[in-house]
Design an enzyme around this catalytic site. Structure first.
Site, PDB file in Angstrom:
ATOM      1  N   HIS A 151     -12.279   3.113   6.952  1.00 62.27           N
ATOM      2  CA  HIS A 151     -13.482   2.490   6.378  1.00 62.27           C
ATOM      3  C   HIS A 151     -13.540   1.016   6.780  1.00 62.27           C
ATOM      4  CE1 HIS A 151     -15.083  -0.255   3.344  1.00 62.27           C
ATOM      5  NE2 HIS A 151     -16.041   0.639   3.126  1.00 62.27           N
ATOM      6  N   ASN A 152     -12.428   0.311   6.599  1.00 67.13           N
ATOM      7  CA  ASN A 152     -12.417  -1.121   6.918  1.00 67.13           C
ATOM      8  C   ASN A 152     -12.592  -1.348   8.418  1.00 67.13           C
ATOM      9  OD1 ASN A 152     -11.745  -1.280   4.210  1.00 67.13           O
ATOM     10  ND2 ASN A 152     -10.390  -2.997   4.509  1.00 67.13           N
ATOM     11  N   LYS A 167      -9.288   4.669   3.712  1.00 65.05           N
ATOM     12  CA  LYS A 167      -9.758   3.315   3.391  1.00 65.05           C
ATOM     13  C   LYS A 167      -9.562   2.390   4.598  1.00 65.05           C
ATOM     14  CE  LYS A 167     -11.090  -0.310   0.940  1.00 65.05           C
ATOM     15  NZ  LYS A 167     -10.509  -1.525   1.283  1.00 65.05           N
ATOM     16  N   SER A 227     -13.150   0.211  -2.497  1.00 63.21           N
ATOM     17  CA  SER A 227     -13.999  -0.678  -1.698  1.00 63.21           C
ATOM     18  C   SER A 227     -15.245  -1.080  -2.468  1.00 63.21           C
ATOM     19  CB  SER A 227     -14.420  -0.001  -0.395  1.00 63.21           C
ATOM     20  OG  SER A 227     -15.312  -0.854   0.295  1.00 63.21           O
ATOM     21  N   GLU A 281     -16.101  -1.004   9.101  1.00 66.07           N
ATOM     22  CA  GLU A 281     -16.750  -2.226   8.595  1.00 66.07           C
ATOM     23  C   GLU A 281     -16.672  -3.337   9.668  1.00 66.07           C
ATOM     24  OE1 GLU A 281     -15.409  -3.291   4.542  1.00 66.07           O
ATOM     25  OE2 GLU A 281     -15.099  -5.302   5.329  1.00 66.07           O
TER      26      GLU A 281
HETATM   27  P1  NBP Z   1      -4.915 -10.453  -4.952  1.00 66.12           P
HETATM   28  O1  NBP Z   1      -4.741  -9.671  -3.696  1.00 66.12           O
HETATM   29  O2  NBP Z   1      -5.187 -11.900  -4.839  1.00 66.12           O
HETATM   30  O3  NBP Z   1      -3.601 -10.236  -5.861  1.00 66.12           O
HETATM   31  C1  NBP Z   1      -3.490 -10.910  -7.080  1.00 66.12           C
HETATM   32  C2  NBP Z   1      -2.558 -10.187  -8.008  1.00 66.12           C
HETATM   33  O4  NBP Z   1      -1.291  -9.975  -7.381  1.00 66.12           O
HETATM   34  C3  NBP Z   1      -2.297 -11.004  -9.258  1.00 66.12           C
HETATM   35  O5  NBP Z   1      -2.170 -10.139 -10.331  1.00 66.12           O
HETATM   36  C4  NBP Z   1      -0.978 -11.670  -8.925  1.00 66.12           C
HETATM   37  O6  NBP Z   1      -0.258 -12.042 -10.050  1.00 66.12           O
HETATM   38  C5  NBP Z   1      -0.288 -10.548  -8.220  1.00 66.12           C
HETATM   39  N1  NBP Z   1       0.873 -11.030  -7.456  1.00 66.12           N
HETATM   40  C6  NBP Z   1       0.938 -11.761  -6.330  1.00 66.12           C
HETATM   41 BR1  NBP Z   1      -0.503 -12.408  -5.385  1.00 66.12          BR
HETATM   42  N2  NBP Z   1       2.179 -12.004  -5.930  1.00 66.12           N
HETATM   43  C7  NBP Z   1       2.949 -11.417  -6.849  1.00 66.12           C
HETATM   44  C8  NBP Z   1       4.337 -11.295  -6.998  1.00 66.12           C
HETATM   45  N3  NBP Z   1       5.171 -11.803  -6.096  1.00 66.12           N
HETATM   46  N4  NBP Z   1       4.803 -10.604  -8.051  1.00 66.12           N
HETATM   47  C9  NBP Z   1       3.959 -10.074  -8.948  1.00 66.12           C
HETATM   48  N5  NBP Z   1       2.608 -10.132  -8.859  1.00 66.12           N
HETATM   49  C10 NBP Z   1       2.119 -10.801  -7.829  1.00 66.12           C
HETATM   50  O7  NBP Z   1      -6.016  -9.805  -5.905  1.00 66.12           O
HETATM   51  P2  NBP Z   1      -7.362  -9.022  -5.594  1.00 66.12           P
HETATM   52  O8  NBP Z   1      -8.209  -9.764  -4.590  1.00 66.12           O
HETATM   53  O9  NBP Z   1      -7.917  -8.684  -6.916  1.00 66.12           O
HETATM   54  O10 NBP Z   1      -6.874  -7.697  -4.861  1.00 66.12           O
HETATM   55  C11 NBP Z   1      -5.992  -6.766  -5.464  1.00 66.12           C
HETATM   56  C12 NBP Z   1      -5.715  -5.678  -4.432  1.00 66.12           C
HETATM   57  O11 NBP Z   1      -6.952  -5.037  -4.088  1.00 66.12           O
HETATM   58  C13 NBP Z   1      -5.144  -6.208  -3.116  1.00 66.12           C
HETATM   59  O12 NBP Z   1      -4.276  -5.264  -2.573  1.00 66.12           O
HETATM   60  C14 NBP Z   1      -6.366  -6.342  -2.236  1.00 66.12           C
HETATM   61  O13 NBP Z   1      -6.039  -6.225  -0.861  1.00 66.12           O
HETATM   62  C15 NBP Z   1      -7.194  -5.141  -2.693  1.00 66.12           C
HETATM   63  N6  NBP Z   1      -8.636  -5.278  -2.500  1.00 66.12           N
HETATM   64  C16 NBP Z   1      -9.252  -6.489  -2.658  1.00 66.12           C
HETATM   65  C17 NBP Z   1     -10.630  -6.582  -2.491  1.00 66.12           C
HETATM   66  C18 NBP Z   1     -11.346  -7.896  -2.683  1.00 66.12           C
HETATM   67  O14 NBP Z   1     -12.546  -7.948  -2.376  1.00 66.12           O
HETATM   68  N7  NBP Z   1     -10.696  -8.926  -3.184  1.00 66.12           N
HETATM   69  C19 NBP Z   1     -11.369  -5.433  -2.170  1.00 66.12           C
HETATM   70  C20 NBP Z   1     -10.702  -4.208  -2.050  1.00 66.12           C
HETATM   71  C21 NBP Z   1      -9.347  -4.147  -2.218  1.00 66.12           C
HETATM   72  P3  NBP Z   1      -0.277 -13.570 -10.562  1.00 66.12           P
HETATM   73  O15 NBP Z   1      -1.589 -13.742 -11.257  1.00 66.12           O
HETATM   74  O16 NBP Z   1       0.886 -13.666 -11.459  1.00 66.12           O
HETATM   75  O17 NBP Z   1      -0.171 -14.449  -9.328  1.00 66.12           O
END
Ligand code: NBP
Length: 482
Positions: free
Chosen positions: A186-187, A183, A128, A190
């Site tokens: 936590h959410n 987690k 988080s 939030e």
């Molecule tokens: P995203 O949740 O947007 O995921 C992007 C990644 O997933 C990229 O590497 C993308 O590859 C890959 N991906 C997808 Br989308 N579909 C795919 C598929 N069918 N096959 C293979 N790879 C695939 O990224 P993020 O916001 O960095 O979050 C990552 C994780 O962390 C998620 O589970 C999210 O819930 C969690 N999280 C996010 C936050 C936040 O603030 N964003 C905070 C805490 C936790 P590609 O580039 O090839 O499309």
């Protein structure tokens, strides 16, 4: 020299976690489904670092030190399963896969068990703090195969946020999906914290007729009190933020709230476990209600706009509101910890609640001074069943009671919806009532469905049925709770 850890997923979280690991001296191998993103990353933010790229999973595996540690930072759900399926044939026994996404904990339970049979360790870890947290110190909540923790611990504790006493906001949570469960809660918390703040904002704006600059000043002041927190801090920034025309930007934002599921999962789990998680669940419903924008617009026309003016000394109301917000927040956390306690008991996770509070103390969205007090409460009594019973929190609840009731009653009187603050008060009233009207409820159930009841003058576990109308038979329904 081989890599210390591999990270798959180069979106905002993955890239920033990798840069954070690099800052702490770890050699990271980065991979992404879309290979161009590896190049973009290496030639962009990762330029001049020790980070190396891998364009296939085989290359990633080959470039890692044993036991390999591979962290997935990809979209939760099927994508995680698909990477696991592709990775397993390339890995050796004892290697470790970590899922750092927002995964629903039953999926983590399943993956830990399935991979154990193959000799692969699996960690499901909540992360988080969003982009900034990932880059400079997130709160990390790992759980899963305990054998894997010693290998991952140094990296995770190095990159995590630290408390003011330099303690890492990351520790082992428990077996199976315990990390993702924590987690999720936590959410959920939030969601509750955010909803409470929005209720205070609406009371100030519509009830007290305050300007945005005035409200900003209130939140700045509140941030110097027990309410000191990241969310209160960003709220003061948001209220002061002006659009290009000099008007507050916040009033130009459509009033329909989005959600990605973790609050809903928290509510569903509370219902499944029979825990009265009223505040968080109200917060989820408040988002659902907000999304019925067209219906709300029509209904306001139909019923007429409410004149929700709150009369009286503004400063007195603002202080009452602060106390109501603080007391409600205590109830929200108390309910969240009740849920974790039940989950811990049901799953044999042996959660350390003080450690959970510590992990949330820094780096994450709900970080606040308040969490230090929660940690203290669980240090005093690790088995505390209701946070509000701890002497510090009990004192606040008692001192705030009168102001809290006034705010809740006034909101009802003038028609300002405050579902979380009012339901929190109702919860506390119920929780502190030795005899609730469920006796009548049991009588009704027995009347229409022969569901039986227990008596206050007989031992618990003995069930009775009454032929209330004289027309029913003596056969009762089977007694069980679901
Ligand atoms: P995203 O949740 O947007 O995921 C992007 C990644 O997933 C990229 O590497 C993308 O590859 C890959 N991906 C997808 Br989308 N579909 C795919 C598929 N069918 N096959 C293979 N790879 C695939 O990224 P993020 O916001 O960095 O979050 C990552 C994780 O962390 C998620 O589970 C999210 O819930 C969690 N999280 C996010 C936050 C936040 O603030 N964003 C905070 C805490 C936790 P590609 O580039 O090839 O499309």
């Amino acid at each position: 020299m081989k890599g210390d850890i591999g990270v798959i997923g180069l979106a905002v979280m993955g890239q920033n976690l990798i840069l954070n690991m690099n800052d702490h001296g770890y050699k990271v191998v980065a991979h992404n489904r879309t290979a161009e993103k590896v190049d973009e990353f290496l030639q962009g933010p990762a330029k001049g670092t020790n980070i190396v790229g891998a364009y296939s999973l085989q290359e990633l595996v080959d470039k890692l030190e044993s036991p390999r540690k591979i962290m997935l930072m990809v979209r939760a759900g099927d994508v995680v399963d698909s990477f696991i399926d592709k990775l397993v044939p390339l890995l050796d026994k004892g290697d470790i896969i970590i899922d750092g996404g927002n995964t629903n904990f039953p999926d983590t339970n399943r993956r830990v068990a399935a991979l154990k049979e193959k000799g692969i360790h699996f960690i499901g870890s909540g992360v988080s703090g969003g982009e900034e947290g990932a880059r400079f110190g997130p709160s990390i909540m790992p759980g899963g195969s305990p054998e894997a923790w010693p290998f991952v611990k140094p990296i995770f504790q190095a990159i995590s946020a630290k408390t003011e006493n330099n303690e890492p906001c990351c520790d082992w949570v428990g077996n199976d999906g315990a990390g993702h469960f924590v987690k999720m809660v936590h959410n959920g918390i939030e969601y509750g914290d955010m909803q409470l703040i929005t209720e205070a904002y609406q009371f100030m704006k519509d009830g007290l007729g305050m300007t945005h600059n005035e409200m900003q000043s209130v939140f700045i002041e509140w941030n110097k009190t027990e309410l000191n927190s990241y969310l209160v801090e960003i709220t003061s920034d948001i209220l002061g933020y002006k659009d290009t025309d000099g008007e507050p930007l916040v009033e130009k934002i459509l009033d329909t709230a989005g959600q990605k599921g973790t609050g809903k999962w928290t509510g569903i789990n509370a219902l499944d476990m029979g825990i009265p998680l009223t505040l968080i669940t109200e917060s989820v419903f408040a988002r659902c209600l907000s999304s019925l924008k067209d219906q709300r617009v029509e209904a306001e026309e139909l019923f007429g706009k409410k004149e929700s003016i709150v009369e009286g000394d503004k400063q007195v109301w603002i202080e009452a509101l602060r106390q109501a917000l603080l007391a409600s927040k205590i109830i929200s956390y108390a309910q969240g910890f009740m849920l974790m306690r039940e989950a811990s008991n049901e799953n044999g996770w042996d959660l350390n609640y003080g450690n959970v509070a510590l992990m949330w103390r820094g780096g994450c969205i709900i970080r606040s001074a308040f969490l230090s007090n929660i940690r203290d409460a669980y240090d005093i009594d690790p088995e505390l069943s209701f946070l509000g019973s701890d002497s510090y929190f009990k004192g606040i609840l008692e001192n705030s009671m009168s102001a809290w009731r006034k705010v809740a009653a006034k909101s009802m009187e003038v028609g300002i919806p405050m579902p979380s603050m009012t339901s929190a008060l109702t919860f506390l009233d119920g929780y502190t009532t030795a005899r609730l009207p469920a006796n009548l409820l049991q009588a009704q159930r027995d009347y229409f469905g022969a569901h039986t009841y227990e008596r206050v003058d007989k031992p618990k576990g003995e069930f009775f049925h009454t032929n209330w109308t004289g027309k029913g038979g003596d056969v009762s329904s089977t007694t069980y709770n679901s």
